[in-house]
Design an enzyme around this catalytic site. Structure first.
Site, PDB file in Angstrom:
ATOM      1  NE  ARG A 165      13.278  22.754  10.839  1.00  0.00           N
ATOM      2  CZ  ARG A 165      13.430  23.114   9.428  1.00  0.00           C
ATOM      3  NH1 ARG A 165      13.853  22.430   8.546  1.00  0.00           N
ATOM      4  NH2 ARG A 165      12.762  24.177   9.317  1.00  0.00           N
TER       5      ARG A 165
ATOM      6  CG  ASP B 163      14.697  30.103   4.631  1.00  0.00           C
ATOM      7  OD1 ASP B 163      15.635  30.488   5.322  1.00  0.00           O
ATOM      8  OD2 ASP B 163      13.998  29.184   4.607  1.00  0.00           O
ATOM      9  CD  GLU B 164      10.062  28.670   4.639  1.00  0.00           C
ATOM     10  OE1 GLU B 164       9.310  27.990   3.831  1.00  0.00           O
ATOM     11  OE2 GLU B 164      10.668  28.168   5.562  1.00  0.00           O
TER      12      GLU B 164
ATOM     13  CD1 TRP C 295      14.559  29.020  -1.433  1.00  0.00           C
ATOM     14  CD2 TRP C 295      12.995  27.713  -0.938  1.00  0.00           C
ATOM     15  NE1 TRP C 295      13.683  29.634  -0.526  1.00  0.00           N
ATOM     16  CE2 TRP C 295      12.755  28.730  -0.314  1.00  0.00           C
ATOM     17  CE3 TRP C 295      12.257  26.495  -1.168  1.00  0.00           C
ATOM     18  CZ2 TRP C 295      11.519  28.754   0.479  1.00  0.00           C
ATOM     19  CZ3 TRP C 295      10.956  26.784  -0.078  1.00  0.00           C
ATOM     20  CH2 TRP C 295      10.572  27.846   0.520  1.00  0.00           C
TER      21      TRP C 295
ATOM     22  CE1 TYR D 210      15.021  22.694  -1.690  1.00  0.00           C
ATOM     23  CE2 TYR D 210      13.198  22.421  -0.145  1.00  0.00           C
ATOM     24  CZ  TYR D 210      14.230  23.402  -0.813  1.00  0.00           C
ATOM     25  OH  TYR D 210      14.741  24.690  -0.282  1.00  0.00           O
TER      26      TYR D 210
ATOM     27  CG  ASP E 107      12.397  17.443   1.890  1.00  0.00           C
ATOM     28  OD1 ASP E 107      12.901  17.840   1.080  1.00  0.00           O
ATOM     29  OD2 ASP E 107      11.716  18.188   2.825  1.00  0.00           O
TER      30      ASP E 107
ATOM     31  CD1 TRP F 213      14.875  21.079   2.721  1.00  0.00           C
ATOM     32  CD2 TRP F 213      15.671  22.008   4.467  1.00  0.00           C
ATOM     33  NE1 TRP F 213      15.509  22.131   2.513  1.00  0.00           N
ATOM     34  CE2 TRP F 213      15.943  22.805   3.365  1.00  0.00           C
ATOM     35  CE3 TRP F 213      15.909  22.540   5.713  1.00  0.00           C
ATOM     36  CZ2 TRP F 213      16.507  23.907   3.424  1.00  0.00           C
ATOM     37  CZ3 TRP F 213      16.664  23.485   5.923  1.00  0.00           C
ATOM     38  CH2 TRP F 213      16.902  24.457   4.808  1.00  0.00           C
ATOM     39  CB  THR F 214      15.975  15.965   8.919  1.00  0.00           C
ATOM     40  OG1 THR F 214      16.373  16.985   9.667  1.00  0.00           O
ATOM     41  CG2 THR F 214      17.068  15.858   7.969  1.00  0.00           C
ATOM     42  CD  GLU F 215      11.222  19.997   7.979  1.00  0.00           C
ATOM     43  OE1 GLU F 215      10.936  21.296   7.586  1.00  0.00           O
ATOM     44  OE2 GLU F 215      11.888  19.310   7.067  1.00  0.00           O
TER      45      GLU F 215
END
Length: 756
Positions: free
Chosen positions: A166, A331-332, A398, A423, A425, A473-475
């Site tokens: 990201r 995932d996802e 997770w 998490y 973030d 996570w770096t969004e």
């Protein structure tokens, strides 16, 4: 001298300063992560210019690290003699364990491996002044307390994750990130290299991955939930060359850090498909994703060309990363395109599979077999359990702990990294001035309180829990300084969760050590978040009277407060007893020492209504990890944060219909009731479709409008007389296919129930 708990600090200082010889400086041990066992002796070892280190080749990494740390950080020059000695001790059974013995004449580091010795060096490092960290220690001698430490980790896997897909960060910063892990005795760096928003790893066989897939045309501005959606209009991207990767891996090996790469599949593949459209089911020309979330363009499971591509990519990955594990994501992965793809449906038919979930199991299992044939093992997020688990897979849990429990009971290794505790973030403070984050609320204390062994596992099953990992996570984290801000000090808590046995953990003591450790972070120029001097509050009820109690965890300080909304200062009232709450008020408080305010101002708005302090019951209980302030928190006069759905005021329920009963104590007239629900659909959180309000002689169903807003207000506006108020809150149900978390039960998060 008998073993003592590490928490007794004042005694140490007295012992050290009582010695006849008083060297230039004495360091009081305050080690993070905390030690398992420690014996304190009188006296100290004085490290002077001209002393030396003795080691054989078995301890080259740890000895070289110590030599460089001392000589680069001070005016002490070392020679080759036996003032500091590394000793091979095969009786130490844990390969990462060590014994550190400091006497007045010598420092002895005993270990069965260089890795164990390296952790002894990291402990010794924290016994030296912080000036050693940046070369500012100007003296040529330093006193180190005499002691004996016998230490080893609780878990074999102690990791930190970093998402560079990201937002990307420099090789030099990645090295600094690894430095931090090593200092805190972590041993694994999980490098998330590919995702929908960018492919960050050079693959020589597929040059379009770096030419096209590593760049996006623009990036979302603001939060994913903001409307209208806006973009910055700036091309963004980059990638790590294979030489960059080799440089990072070699650097990590010098600090006994294993680098585990993550190559996402079958989902989170939009960047790769943008470069090679034939990898998707439709073959469409698409762009690298410019926003966050989950996308339907995933690797096609029906085409052989997909597996040819992935196996070729993995061949190059294996050559770059010597780690036993390769993380393959899993995932996802929305199955929307698989359901309409002829190749995928033919694969399901030919293999006699039941559905697309079993097709995903086929996909993961096939990749696992390929990696196993190359001598490697896979790790996947807990979605790889869907449709059946690949034979040798390790599960990274997770979505809570259910995946870990299921995998461990089936005899699979698991790594614990639930969103609720791991998490980073998520927001770490309720301050309004915090930088934009994805949402949620994960303060330092909650990280520290995490127990990686799920209570559902027995002793035999618990052995499959390899360890724990913090994720970033770096969004919403575009800069290196913000990475540091979100990681520190929560990484300190995670290191202690991973290393230290529960009987040697104490949060109040940990906070004291963090306060000291922050000086080391200052010397290292880390941009850490300092929330140690914040005020915490909680409502208490005694004999139907409500009071608000304040506290701060750091010692030798006072809290000053106001109740009229004005800013506290050195003249404000000193907090001594809980503050009565019987009317609307705005409380502001801050920590002071010597007349100076430390930290930020704590603000709480109180809305006094008819249900405050009354009896309340909830069925079922909220999730243990999102229990807020318990049932009473729904009627304590305090509303939760607009963005931090995991704070003390929000209660979370996963997949359950919820019944809430408020006993007002006597029949009274009610004019209105209102509450609100978090609707963060990107985090699987959905407002209910309706609420039923029940009273002594009446009931009414209120439909909740379908909304994309992150907060949904529900109001009952009608006069009734009642003693009991009951709210029936049905769960939204299963998340639709096209949305993030599709196929899973939705979460329900409810805030204050205001009764007027």
């Amino acid at each position: 001298m008998p073993i003592k708990k590490f928490t007794v600090f004042i005694v140490f200082a007295v012992l050290f300063w009582s010695c006849q010889q008083k060297p230039s400086e004495v360091i009081v041990p305050q080690i993070i992560p905390n030690l398992q066992n420690q014996s304190i002796m009188e006296g100290n070892f004085v490290l002077r210019d001209g002393m030396g280190i003795q080691n054989d080749s078995d301890f080259s990494i740890s000895a070289d690290f110590l030599k460089n740390f001392i000589q680069d950080g001070s005016h002490i020059t070392l020679k080759e003699n036996d003032d500091i000695v590394f000793v091979k001790d095969t009786s130490i059974s844990n390969v990462e364990g060590y014994v550190l013995e400091i006497s007045t004449s010598q420092i002895r580091i005993k270990a069965n491996s260089d890795q164990g010795a390296f952790y002894a060096v990291q402990t010794l490092r924290q016994l030296l002044p912080v000036g050693f960290e940046n070369g500012s220690f100007y003296k040529n001698e330093v006193a180190i307390p005499c002691l004996k430490i016998e230490d080893e980790p609780r878990f074999q896997y102690r990791g930190m994750h970093l998402d560079v897909a990201r937002h990307m960060f420099s090789v030099e910063f990645i090295k600094k990130y690894i430095d931090a892990l090593a200092m805190l005795k972590m041993n694994t760096f999980h490098w998330h290299l590919t995702d929908d928003q960018g492919w960050r790893l050079e693959i020589k066989k597929y040059p379009k991955l770096q030419e096209l897939a590593s760049y996006r045309d623009q990036t979302l501005v603001g939060h994913f939930s903001d409307q209208p959606t806006t973009y910055d209009g700036k091309r963004y991207g980059g990638f790590y060359t294979q030489e960059d990767i080799k440089e990072v891996v070699a650097y990590a090996q010098k600090q006994h850090i294993t680098v585990i790469p993550e190559i996402e599949m079958p989902g989170h593949a939009q960047a790769a498909i943008s470069a090679y459209p034939e990898l998707g089911c439709r073959g469409d020309s698409i762009k690298v994703a410019q926003t966050w979330g989950v996308f339907e363009d995933i690797f096609c499971a029906g085409k052989e060309s997909t597996f040819t591509f992935l196996e070729s990519v993995l061949d190059e990955v294996i050559d770059l990363f010597p780690s036993e594990y390769v993380h393959i994501g899993g995932d996802e992965a929305p199955k929307t395109h698989w359901k309409t793809c002829d190749a995928c449906q033919n694969r399901i038919k030919d293999l006699g599979l039941k559905d697309e979930h079993e097709l995903q199991n086929y996909f993961i299992t096939r990749i696992e077999k390929y990696l196993n044939s190359k001598g490697r093992q896979i790790i996947g997020w807990d979605e790889i359990l869907e449709g059946g688990l690949a034979p040798n897979a390790t599960v990274m849990s997770w979505r809570g702990t259910n995946g870990a429990v299921e995998a461990a009971k089936a005899g699979h290794n698991v790594i614990m990294t639930p969103t609720s505790h791991c998490y980073f973030d998520y927001y770490q403070s309720t301050n309004e001035g915090e930088p934009l984050a994805i949402g949620g609320y994960l303060p330092l204390e909650k990280v520290y309180g995490f127990n990686p062994i799920p209570e559902e596992l027995n002793q035999d099953e618990s052995q499959y829990v390899l360890g724990v990992q913090g994720n970033l996570w770096t969004e919403y984290i575009p800069t290196e300084r913000q990475v540091e801000y979100m990681v520190f000090p929560r990484i300190l808590a995670m290191s202690e969760v991973a290393w230290t046995n529960p009987e040697y953990k104490n949060y109040e003591d940990f906070v004291s050590r963090v306060e000291t450790f922050n000086m080391r972070l200052d010397a290292l120029a880390k941009n850490y978040a300092n929330h140690l001097y914040e005020v915490e509050g909680a409502l208490i009820t005694e004999k139907e009277q409500s009071f608000y109690a304040l506290k701060t965890l750091t010692k030798d300080k006072v809290i000053r407060y106001t109740t009229n909304g004005s800013e506290p200062n050195e003249q404000s009232v000193i907090y001594e007893d809980p503050i009565p709450f019987n009317e609307n008020m705005t409380l502001k408080a801050a920590v002071f020492k010597n007349g100076k305010q430390l930290g930020t101002t704590f603000t709480e708005h109180f809305n006094y209504h008819k249900a405050v302090g009354k009896k309340i019951t909830i069925s079922p209980d909220p999730s243990k990890v999102y229990a807020g302030s318990g049932a009473q928190g729904l009627i304590n006069g305090i509303s939760g944060s607009d963005t931090r759905y995991g704070d003390k005021e929000w209660l979370g329920f996963w997949g359950d219909d919820v019944g809430i009963t408020i006993d007002l104590g006597e029949e009274m007239e009610i004019n209105a009731i209102k509450t609100r629900f978090h609707n963060g659909q990107g985090q699987w959180i959905y407002a209910p479709k309706y609420i039923e309000f029940q009273f002594d002689h009446d009931s009414q169903i209120i439909e909740v409008p379908d909304s994309n807003d992150i907060l949904v207000l529900v109001e009952f506006d009608k006069k009734v007389r009642t003693r009991y108020i009951k709210l029936i809150v049905p769960n939204y149900g299963i998340i639709p296919e096209e949305y993030q978390g599709s196929g899973n039960k939705a979460w329900t998060f409810i805030d204050e129930i205001i009764v007027n």
